[in-house]
Design a protein around this motif. Structure first.
Motif, short mmCIF file in Angstrom:
data_model
loop_
_atom_site.label_atom_id
_atom_site.label_comp_id
_atom_site.label_asym_id
_atom_site.label_seq_id
_atom_site.Cartn_x
_atom_site.Cartn_y
_atom_site.Cartn_z
N LEU A 146 36.08 41.48 40.46
CA LEU A 146 35.04 42.04 39.60
C LEU A 146 33.68 41.96 40.27
CD1 LEU A 146 35.82 40.53 36.07
CD2 LEU A 146 36.26 42.87 36.84
N PRO A 147 32.74 42.85 39.91
CA PRO A 147 31.35 42.64 40.29
C PRO A 147 30.90 41.28 39.75
CG PRO A 147 31.65 44.87 39.46
CD PRO A 147 32.94 44.14 39.18
N PRO A 148 30.12 40.51 40.52
CA PRO A 148 29.81 39.13 40.14
C PRO A 148 29.23 38.95 38.74
CG PRO A 148 29.23 39.47 42.43
CD PRO A 148 29.63 40.81 41.89
N ARG A 149 28.32 39.82 38.33
CA ARG A 149 27.71 39.64 36.99
C ARG A 149 28.70 39.95 35.88
NH1 ARG A 149 22.25 39.02 36.56
NH2 ARG A 149 22.04 40.30 34.70
N GLN A 150 29.63 40.86 36.12
CA GLN A 150 30.70 41.08 35.14
C GLN A 150 31.57 39.84 35.01
OE1 GLN A 150 33.09 44.62 35.39
NE2 GLN A 150 31.35 45.92 36.00
N ALA A 151 31.94 39.26 36.16
CA ALA A 151 32.76 38.04 36.14
C ALA A 151 32.04 36.92 35.41
CB ALA A 151 33.10 37.62 37.57
N ALA A 152 30.75 36.76 35.67
CA ALA A 152 29.99 35.70 35.01
C ALA A 152 29.92 35.92 33.51
CB ALA A 152 28.58 35.63 35.61
#
Length: 323
Positions: A146-152
């Protein structure tokens, strides 16, 4: 002055008070960093940076949020910065002592490591089941895509139970933006809830380990689902389906020096796993990912890291395990 403000005030001038403030969050912060980064080594670094930044930033903490939210904001920022700058340890794939068959595809998360269950022992027992589910290898591997901010956003909301407003504060954005991140992440990676029974998983994993130790490829393949896959980080190769996995296992058995493996059971991310010893020395780890129901195996991850056993408290030589 509120209890939280008083706690922060004391921590700002007293190292012992600061340690007391963060200690109850240390384990969960480490697991949080691991979920986003996918590596225990990187999670160690991110946690250390988080604690240093928290200590230095105590004077600027205004008490508008809870200490927990404040610490998660620091930890999440550190993780996203690590991903943004790609400051990962270099992952060098070992050269196999045989010519492997052509892989089905590639495994992109070469930095992936399993999370030892023992690291969750200090977590509140009421939250331990969810904590183990949320560090399961398949879930963490999916987060890496996932894109990092989506994962977060997914981890903060669906694993940790933060509200949209709290998550927006952690990510320094608006709640409407978090909602969009969350919708896209959920569509790609739904948070799993294990339905397999632990006893069934343990039996299947032990049958696989017994077959693995004696190089019984037919017995191993009989335990796999039709969609099973095999990955070997940090190597980039992935083998999809029982036939491809069988070809690789046969080539490995033929080309392996030093005799057969001796396996020692451990637990990694809530899943059965085995530390591998060859010719008496530690040689990586195998994590077995059971399918729903626990009677079959949907994934195998063979970690080609000769130091990984130390994360599970195991010695370098099998002699120390057997005595």
């Amino acid at each position: 002055m509120s209890d939280e403000r008083a706690e922060i005030s004391r921590a700002g001038v007293d190292e012992a008070a600061f340690s007391g403030l963060v200690e109850s969050h240390r384990r969960e912060l480490h697991a949080h960093c691991y979920r986003i980064l996918g590596s225990v080594d990187d999670a160690d670094d991110a946690l250390q940076e988080t604690l240093v930044a928290a200590w230095r930033g105590l004077g600027g903490f205004a008490g508008r949020s809870s200490p927990r939210t404040w610490l998660y904001r620091i930890a999440t920022t550190r993780c996203l910065n690590m991903l943004r700058t790609r400051s990962r340890r270099p992952q060098l794939a070992p050269v196999p002592p045989f010519t492997p068959p052509e892989p089905s595809g590639s495994f992109e998360a070469s930095w992936l490591q399993p999370y030892p269950d023992a690291l969750l022992d200090a977590v509140d027992p009421a939250a331990r089941t969810l904590a183990r589910e949320s560090v399961e290898l398949a879930f963490v591997a999916a987060l890496q895509a996932l894109p990092p901010r989506q994962a977060a956003a997914l981890v903060l909301c669906d694993v940790l139970g933060f509200s949209l407003t709290e998550t927006a504060e952690v990510l320094d954005t608006r709640a409407t933006a978090v909602k969009g991140l969350l919708q896209r992440a959920r569509a790609a990676v739904p948070v799993s809830r294990r339905t397999a029974r632990d006893e069934a998983c343990a039996r299947t994993a032990q049958r696989f380990a017994d077959a693995f130790a004696r190089d019984d490829v037919e017995a191993m393949v009989a335990l796999l689902t039709d969609s099973a896959w095999l990955a070997m980080p940090p190597a980039p190769q992935q083998y999809d389906g029982p036939e491809a996995i069988a070809r690789f296992l046969r080539s490995s058995a033929r080309g392996r020096p030093g005799g057969r493996y001796h396996l020692v059971p451990v637990r990694a991310g809530g899943s059965p796993a085995f530390a591998c010893y060859l010719a008496g020395a530690a040689r990586g780890l195998v994590v077995v990912l059971p399918a729903d129901g626990g009677e079959r195996i949907t994934g195998l991850v063979r970690f080609l890291d000769d130091d990984l056993h130390r994360r599970f408290g195991l010695p370098d030589r099998i002699d120390a395990v057997l005595t």
